[in-house]
Design an enzyme around this catalytic site. Structure first.
Site, PDB file in Angstrom:
ATOM      1  N   ASP A 350       1.521   8.170 -14.538  1.00 18.32           N
ATOM      2  CA  ASP A 350       0.462   8.831 -13.789  1.00 18.32           C
ATOM      3  C   ASP A 350      -0.357   9.782 -14.647  1.00 18.32           C
ATOM      4  O   ASP A 350      -1.518  10.051 -14.345  1.00 18.32           O
ATOM      5  CB  ASP A 350       1.052   9.604 -12.612  1.00 18.32           C
ATOM      6  CG  ASP A 350       1.551   8.688 -11.505  1.00 18.32           C
ATOM      7  OD1 ASP A 350       1.133   7.517 -11.482  1.00 18.32           O
ATOM      8  OD2 ASP A 350       2.365   9.142 -10.688  1.00 18.32           O
ATOM      9  N   HIS A 470      -1.384   4.167  -5.121  1.00 20.32           N
ATOM     10  CA  HIS A 470      -1.665   3.591  -6.433  1.00 20.32           C
ATOM     11  C   HIS A 470      -1.625   2.067  -6.400  1.00 20.32           C
ATOM     12  O   HIS A 470      -0.764   1.476  -5.737  1.00 20.32           O
ATOM     13  CB  HIS A 470      -0.655   4.099  -7.462  1.00 20.32           C
ATOM     14  CG  HIS A 470      -0.724   5.578  -7.695  1.00 20.32           C
ATOM     15  ND1 HIS A 470       0.189   6.248  -8.485  1.00 20.32           N
ATOM     16  CD2 HIS A 470      -1.597   6.521  -7.246  1.00 20.32           C
ATOM     17  CE1 HIS A 470      -0.125   7.534  -8.515  1.00 20.32           C
ATOM     18  NE2 HIS A 470      -1.203   7.717  -7.766  1.00 20.32           N
ATOM     19  N   ASP A 472      -0.581   0.150  -8.673  1.00 18.43           N
ATOM     20  CA  ASP A 472       0.634  -0.412  -9.274  1.00 18.43           C
ATOM     21  C   ASP A 472       1.784  -0.510  -8.275  1.00 18.43           C
ATOM     22  O   ASP A 472       2.862  -1.005  -8.605  1.00 18.43           O
ATOM     23  CB  ASP A 472       1.060   0.363 -10.523  1.00 18.43           C
ATOM     24  CG  ASP A 472       1.606   1.759 -10.238  1.00 18.43           C
ATOM     25  OD1 ASP A 472       1.474   2.230  -9.089  1.00 18.43           O
ATOM     26  OD2 ASP A 472       2.150   2.390 -11.171  1.00 18.43           O
ATOM     27  N   CYS A 644       6.135   3.577 -12.802  1.00 21.77           N
ATOM     28  CA  CYS A 644       5.647   4.960 -12.675  1.00 21.77           C
ATOM     29  C   CYS A 644       6.280   5.880 -13.711  1.00 21.77           C
ATOM     30  O   CYS A 644       5.657   6.857 -14.144  1.00 21.77           O
ATOM     31  CB  CYS A 644       5.945   5.503 -11.284  1.00 21.77           C
ATOM     32  SG  CYS A 644       5.310   4.507  -9.922  1.00 21.77           S
TER      33      CYS A 644
END
Length: 662
Positions: A350, A470, A472, A644
């Site tokens: 991030d 997000h 992802d 992440c």
């Protein structure tokens, strides 16, 4: 007759002196001071000149005597030089004036000195400066395009405690010079011409903050490289003590393309004739080189991994060991950010995104630091920025930063083609709110920056249905040996629901998820399938993913055969935002053929997790190796997964960005 040539006026009353630059022409005005009674003229020049007469047949009939021309506006005398002069005023033009009786009434003399001046850079993009190039004033894209490239000198080749090289108005090292583009200013002609002429290198007020120019002092000392242009310097007088000389300059970029900067900067060299009596100098000739500042380029999962980054925090020792083992299997360097540097912030995906910049002579990676600015905010600048490793960031001037501004919400596809349009560097993917008024978006300064790079034409997806928000969390790409060279993996609640129904029909409805993670977490397949809220959430979240599926197929030119559905359940919580019900397998670490996938803790049937078995059946036929990593307590319960908590610097594309046609 209009002309774009420099105009020089001659008069019988006194000789005229002028400089002609190789490659240009002079228009001789013979009518500015006509002797009384003169009706015709002729013109002669010395051997170093090329003379031509241009006339408009509408105004000047064909002359019966080619040595006599009527003194009318329809006649133009053009002079060009064959080569640089050896001495000042060594070429002459004589204009003779005649009356109606053919008697010569007077003569006007023009003394010319020819010099060659050329400002040159690597306009062919082959790593070599081409002297006297003709393709330097206009920048064009594509394999046949021309124009020089400039790197933003955003690495740190000096002391490790210092700033980026762009912050310094001096050359810090030889490595610093290597990040700059070479420009050569060539002059040929008699040195005496510069007694009443001066040669200026200059940039516009607009371009000055975007570049910096250093002049080579001609010796080995770094201090001999003088900062002559850019920042607060708009012009520089080039000393021409020798009639034949080459002066080298090194140019660095200071700013990436952005919303208010297309990326083009112009460097100019102008020859000025000095005027007497405090009058303004007169421009004689100007040459220009245009540069395009190299864009920041992201690299997709399909590119070879070079270095894996992960944080060491208070509770992730086993996770670290699993990532270490995977990186070793992938023959990839591992860098661990220690606790004292991350202050227990584990979400390194991030905080940063890795990319690179490239010119024909140099390429280096550049880390893009997000405006997230939590405990990891100092790490990229203090620990990643360094020699041949650049840094860039974008901070909003006002307004709050949201989760959408973290770079788990920034991905890039592999190269694709869409309806005949090639995207050889892939397309950037960013998430936000619905495509309707009032939808949340990634902060404008980051979005503007990404769009301004041009070469990876961003696509905006709908990710704000997720609690973290997000992209992802519902997509990733893995390499494949066939089709387009990759597969798009999409999280699929319906695929998971159908898998569980299949296992229920086979008699495994009483088998539980989350075995070994605490009795309070255990859920059987039957309990999940009978729960109406789970079913509602499955249908609802699948609709969001299908919306994105449609966008991705359209914007990336994909068919259903390019997509694999990875079983995954989501649950809707507060404000109807979704969380992964079990560790989100799409949120994986891709290291070539080695995949680090969150261990889902699904129902164990016949000695293996049925969710893991399903994912293996989808990915192993592609030659991929699936390693399931336990991230449950260290990451999953904190709203993140393997991807992440890791980040990867990858090998750049072999395709050169300037060969794109945006």
């Amino acid at each position: 007759m209009t002309t774009k040539h420099r105009v020089v006026r001659v008069s019988p009353e006194q000789p005229t002196y002028a400089v002609c630059v190789m490659g240009t022409k002079i228009s001789v005005n013979v009518s500015g001071s006509i002797p009384k009674g003169a009706t015709h003229f002729n013109v002669h020049g010395t051997a170093g000149l090329r003379l031509s007469i241009i006339c408009d047949p509408k105004f000047v009939p064909e002359s019966p005597d080619p040595s006599r021309w009527p003194l009318k506006s329809g006649v133009e005398v053009i002079v060009a030089m064959n080569g640089p002069s050896s001495n000042v005023n060594d070429n002459k033009v004589r204009v003779s004036y005649y009356g109606s009786t053919e008697e010569m009434l007077a003569s006007a003399w023009l003394y010319l000195t020819c010099v060659a001046i050329s400002l040159d850079a690597d306009t062919n993009r082959d790593g070599v400066v081409q002297i006297n190039s003709t393709n330097k004033k206009k920048w064009t894209w594509g394999p046949s395009g021309k124009g020089a490239v400039l790197l933003v000198n955003c690495d740190r080749d000096g002391p490790s405690s210092g700033n980026m090289d762009t912050a310094y108005s001096h050359v810090r090292s030889r490595a610093d010079l290597e990040d700059m583009s070479l420009v050569i200013l060539t002059t040929k002609g008699p040195a005496g011409i510069f007694q009443n002429h001066k040669l200026l290198l200059h940039v516009s007020v607009t371009d000055a903050p975007r570049l910096r120019v250093f002049q080579d002092g001609g010796n080995a000392s770094l201090s001999s490289y003088q900062h002559v242009l850019g920042s607060d310097k708009l012009f520089h007088t080039v000393e021409c003590s020798d009639g034949k000389q080459q002066t080298c300059f090194f140019v660095e970029g200071l700013a990436f393309p952005d919303v208010s900067f297309e990326g083009l900067v112009y460097l100019n060299a102008t020859l000025w004739e000095a005027s007497s009596q405090d009058l303004l100098d007169t421009p004689v000739f100007s040459d220009t080189v245009v540069f395009r500042v190299a864009p920041w380029i992201m690299t997709p999962n399909t590119m070879k991994p070079l270095e894996v980054f992960v944080c060491s925090v208070k509770d992730n020792e086993e996770f670290l060991e699993a990532v270490r083992t995977l990186a070793k299997e992938a023959n990839c360097k591992l860098t661990i950010c220690p606790l004292e540097e991350n202050m227990n912030d584990r979400w390194i995906q991030d905080e940063i995104e890795f990319g690179y910049v490239e010119s024909p002579h140099k390429l280096f990676p550049v880390v893009f630091d997000s405006p997230r600015n939590r405990e990891l905010k100092e790490y990229p600048f203090k620990k990643i920025l360094g020699p041949d490793f650049g840094y860039v960031t974008r901070e909003p001037k006002k307004g709050s930063v949201t989760s959408l501004d973290s770079f788990g919400n920034l991905e890039v596809s592999p190269p694709v083609a869409v309806k005949g349009k090639e995207y050889p560097l892939g397309r950037i993917l960013i998430g936000g709110g619905p495509h309707r008024s009032g939808g949340n978006k990634m902060t404008k300064v980051v979005r503007d920056f990404l769009f301004a790079q041009k070469v990876q034409s961003p696509v905006e997806l709908f990710s704000d249905w997720l609690k973290v928000g997000h992209v992802d969390e519902f997509l990733t790409f893995v390499p494949a040996p066939d089709r387009k060279g990759f597969r798009l993996l999409l999280a699929s609640p319906v695929a998971c629901y159908n898998l569980f129904k299949e296992k229920q029909r086979e008699g495994y409805g009483d088998v539980s998820l989350f075995e070994g993670l605490g009795e309070e977490r255990r859920k059987t397949i039957d309990e999940i399938l009978m729960n109406k809220t789970h079913y509602r959430d499955t249908i609802h979240t699948q609709g969001y993913i299908d919306w994105n599926r449609s966008i991705l197929k359209q914007k990336l030119g994909l068919s259903e055969g390019d997509i694999l559905d990875i079983p995954q359940l989501f649950v809707l919580g507060t404000e109807l935002k979704a969380d992964a019900f079990f560790p989100n397998m799409v949120n994986m670490l891709v290291l070539g053929k080695h995949l680090g996938i969150p261990k889902p803790f699904g129902p164990v049937i016949d000695g293996q997790c049925c969710l893991e078995a399903e994912v293996r059946s989808l990915l192993e036929p592609l030659g991929l190796t699936c390693t399931f990593i336990d991230d449950f307590f260290a990451y999953h319960v904190n709203n993140g997964e393997v991807h992440c908590g890791t980040n990867v610097c990858r090998e750049p594309f072999s395709f050169h960005w300037w060969n794109i046609v945006p």
